[in-house]
Design an enzyme around this catalytic site. Structure first.
Site, PDB file in Angstrom:
ATOM      1  N   ASN A   1       0.822  -1.217   0.000  1.00  0.00           N
ATOM      2  CA  ASN A   1       0.000   0.000   0.000  1.00  0.00           C
ATOM      3  C   ASN A   1       0.855   1.266   0.000  1.00  0.00           C
ATOM      4  OD1 ASN A   1      -1.988  -1.868   0.162  1.00  0.00           O
ATOM      5  ND2 ASN A   1      -2.589  -1.414   2.271  1.00  0.00           N
TER       6      ASN A   1
ATOM      7  N   LYS B   1      -8.163  18.372 -51.212  1.00  0.00           N
ATOM      8  CA  LYS B   1      -8.241  18.661 -49.774  1.00  0.00           C
ATOM      9  C   LYS B   1      -6.920  18.572 -49.036  1.00  0.00           C
ATOM     10  CE  LYS B   1     -11.580  18.202 -47.216  1.00  0.00           C
ATOM     11  NZ  LYS B   1     -12.404  17.553 -46.224  1.00  0.00           N
TER      12      LYS B   1
ATOM     13  N   ASN C   1      -6.213  18.453 -44.956  1.00  0.00           N
ATOM     14  CA  ASN C   1      -6.981  18.412 -43.708  1.00  0.00           C
ATOM     15  C   ASN C   1      -6.134  18.729 -42.478  1.00  0.00           C
ATOM     16  OD1 ASN C   1      -9.309  17.689 -45.084  1.00  0.00           O
ATOM     17  ND2 ASN C   1      -8.789  15.508 -44.974  1.00  0.00           N
TER      18      ASN C   1
ATOM     19  N   GLN D   1      -6.283   0.688  -7.472  1.00  0.00           N
ATOM     20  CA  GLN D   1      -5.537   0.136  -8.605  1.00  0.00           C
ATOM     21  C   GLN D   1      -5.996   0.783  -9.917  1.00  0.00           C
ATOM     22  OE1 GLN D   1      -4.087  -3.978  -8.540  1.00  0.00           O
ATOM     23  NE2 GLN D   1      -5.483  -4.375 -10.228  1.00  0.00           N
TER      24      GLN D   1
ATOM     25  N   GLU E   1      -7.306  18.724 -35.081  1.00  0.00           N
ATOM     26  CA  GLU E   1      -8.547  17.974 -34.849  1.00  0.00           C
ATOM     27  C   GLU E   1      -8.328  16.858 -33.836  1.00  0.00           C
ATOM     28  OE1 GLU E   1     -11.185  18.046 -38.834  1.00  0.00           O
ATOM     29  OE2 GLU E   1      -9.222  17.140 -39.072  1.00  0.00           O
TER      30      GLU E   1
ATOM     31  N   HIS F   1     -18.148  36.436 -29.605  1.00  0.00           N
ATOM     32  CA  HIS F   1     -19.296  35.670 -30.141  1.00  0.00           C
ATOM     33  C   HIS F   1     -19.013  35.177 -31.558  1.00  0.00           C
ATOM     34  CE1 HIS F   1     -21.643  37.596 -26.851  1.00  0.00           C
ATOM     35  NE2 HIS F   1     -20.934  38.661 -27.179  1.00  0.00           N
TER      36      HIS F   1
HETATM   37  N1  ARG Z   1      -1.584  -3.392  -7.491  1.00  0.00           N
HETATM   38  C1  ARG Z   1      -2.045  -2.717  -6.309  1.00  0.00           C
HETATM   39  C2  ARG Z   1      -2.497  -1.291  -6.686  1.00  0.00           C
HETATM   40  O1  ARG Z   1      -2.236  -0.886  -7.764  1.00  0.00           O
HETATM   41  C3  ARG Z   1      -0.933  -2.642  -5.324  1.00  0.00           C
HETATM   42  C4  ARG Z   1      -1.361  -2.502  -3.911  1.00  0.00           C
HETATM   43  C5  ARG Z   1      -2.038  -3.746  -3.443  1.00  0.00           C
HETATM   44  N2  ARG Z   1      -2.379  -3.683  -2.080  1.00  0.00           N
HETATM   45  C6  ARG Z   1      -3.281  -4.524  -1.524  1.00  0.00           C
HETATM   46  N3  ARG Z   1      -3.507  -4.370  -0.250  1.00  0.00           N
HETATM   47  N4  ARG Z   1      -3.862  -5.448  -2.213  1.00  0.00           N
HETATM   48  O2  ARG Z   1      -3.127  -0.613  -5.930  1.00  0.00           O
END
Ligand code: ARG
Length: 506
Positions: A145, A318, A320, A357, A325, A191
């Site tokens: 995390n 043409k 373009n 994720q 675009e 405008h």
């Molecule tokens: N692949 C996960 C993400 O992108 C990594 C973190 C995963 N953490 C967990 N507690 N499953 O967030």
């Protein structure tokens, strides 16, 4: 019920194709913990359903974070060594192992498959294959995390710098055109109706101002990206005696998150970035729209060179404007990512949720789109278009965009503005009916309208005079525009004298 067979594991094979050391790493599919074939801790008895394994995996896209993951892991390993959590020798072999993974990736032999789940597990698995038991020490005092948060911030910090450089190149391309056209006029619109004539450089400088604010916004976002979540661990911090400031400093972060829950839950920075990137795209899209209009037969204010224009498969005549675009069209992707991120985050309880994720593909695509569009627009202004001064000159001379100046003329001679405004309005109506321009009216007609008109009215209506009269600060007069050009040149070409000075204003 029979468990589904594990997916073929490309990652668990060594580069030479040998299976991992027998009894060494002991890695199963779906994780790195060295437990049963189920892969996670021994709590798990069955492997993932193959469709769920695919559904869960982010390795297909988060492999883009590989360099940052290696950098983060090296900083973490060194810190564990310095803090005495692992021996100096262990720290050194972790670092060597991680560098080995980097070389394997460079050689193309590190190709983790979905069984690795994500880039973090892929690296750790490979490290354990390479180093055996020592490899299993890397994840001490850390969680995926805080790891993914670290990787993402390192990646985005670098990309913000790349976007800043791309914005600067785009500004320079605009400035060179503006300097070339310091003396060219263009109709100004409100405008999309002819309003008042402008100096073309003034019009282009307006976009440089926007791009400069984009740079400032991104620099501001960068400040909040550049904060380390590493060491927040899963959510609560860790009992392991780590030093968060050490890893932060070695990764170049300016500070650390003060709260471990916030550290692993904050995705504000992705939203802020995407909002800033959205404004970049808004600016590019508005300019694109103008180029598309200007390149049309109806406007003909510029011609597209062959460098950036495409032809039609059917209509040979043409040419373009595909580049502007596409830029205009691609802006929608970035706005979509902004909305996607906000929606993804809004209902999440603290702390980490797998929803996060989903931030990666949005961020990766938003960055790539923004960079590609900035580069394409820079090239468009460097060599993809040529303004047509004669055509522009003709355009500003054949309309009623000097009508305000007639009113201003009277105001300067003591007539109240509203009265002057009404007089000129009725005059324009008659001229339109008779098919004549203001500058074509003889002096008697002017004097019949109001005795304050004099022989100098004709000169006052010349487009160049009209433009040069607007000398209020930031206005379109040639003097004001020259000042803007000089200030801008000093800012974006520091230390480089202007090679080709703009011709003096008429
Ligand atoms: N692949 C996960 C993400 O992108 C990594 C973190 C995963 N953490 C967990 N507690 N499953 O967030």
């Amino acid at each position: 019920m029979a468990a589904d067979p594990p997916a073929p594991s490309a990652a668990s094979a060594t580069p030479s194709g040998e299976p991992p050391e027998a009894g060494g790493a002991g890695i199963g599919a779906g994780g790195v913990t060295g437990g049963t074939a189920a892969g996670w801790s021994d709590r798990f008895e069955q492997g993932l359903h193959p469709a769920i394994e695919r559904f869960n995996a982010s390795i297909g896209f988060d492999i883009a974070l590989l360099q940052q993951d290696l950098d983060g892991s090296i900083a973490h390993a060194r810190m564990l060594g310095v803090c005495g959590v692992i021996s100096a020798q262990e720290a050194a072999s972790l670092e060597q192992g991680l560098e080995r993974v980097r070389s394997e990736a460079a050689e193309g032999t590190f190709r983790p498959g979905i069984e690795a789940e994500d880039v973090h597990f892929a690296v750790e698995r490979r490290l354990i294959e390479l180093l055996g038991p020592v490899g299993k020490k890397l994840h001490t005092g850390r969680s995926r995390n805080d790891q993914v948060g670290t990787d993402l911030r390192l990646w985005l910090r670098d990309r913000i710098d790349a976007i800043d450089a791309a914005l600067l190149r785009f500004e320079r391309a605009l400035l060179l055109q503006a300097e070339t056209h310091a003396d060219t006029l263009i109709p100004g619109y409100t405008h999309l109706q002819r309003a008042q004539p402008l100096c073309l450089a003034h019009h282009l400088l307006a976009y440089i101002e926007m791009a400069e604010r984009d740079r400032q916004r991104l620099a501001d976002v960068r400040g909040r990206v550049n904060v380390s979540p590493l060491g927040a661990a899963a959510l609560a911090g860790t009992p392991v005696p780590i030093d968060r400031r050490l890893t932060a400093a070695s990764l170049g972060f300016a500070s650390i998150y003060a709260n471990s829950l916030d550290a692993v839950s904050d995705r504000d920075f992705t939203v802020e970035f995407m909002a800033a990137a959205s404004l970049v795209m808004v600016h590019l899209s508005r300019l694109s729209e103008e180029v598309i209009l200007w390149a049309s037969e109806e406007f003909s204010f510029l011609a597209l060179t062959d460098r950036c224009a495409t032809g039609s498969s059917l209509m040979p005549q043409k040419k373009n404007p595909d580049v502007p675009e596409l830029v205009r069209g691609k802006s929608g992707r970035v706005f979509g990512h902004l909305m996607g991120l906000l929606t993804m985050i809004k209902g999440l309880p603290l702390a980490y949720n797998k929803d996060f994720q989903e931030d990666k593909e949005a961020l990766f695509d938003g960055v790539a789109t923004c960079l590609d569009c900035l580069e394409a627009m820079a090239i468009l202004f460097e060599e993809g278009l040529e303004f047509r001064p004669a055509r522009l000159e003709h355009a500003v001379a054949s309309d009623f965009s000097n009508a305000t100046d007639v009113a201003d003329y009277l105001v300067a001679r003591g007539v109240p503005f509203r009265e002057a405004y009404q007089l000129v309005g009725s005059l324009v109506k008659t001229c339109l009916r008779q098919g004549v321009l203001l500058r074509e009216l003889p002096l008697e007609r002017w004097q019949n309208l109001h005795p304050a008109f004099d022989a100098d009215i004709h000169a006052a209506l010349e487009p160049r005079r009209v433009v040069d009269a607007r000398r209020s600060e930031g206005g379109t007069s040639f003097g004001q525009v020259r000042q803007q050009l000089e200030r801008t040149r000093q800012r974006i070409f520091p230390g480089r004298p202007q090679d080709d000075p703009a011709p003096p204003a008429a």
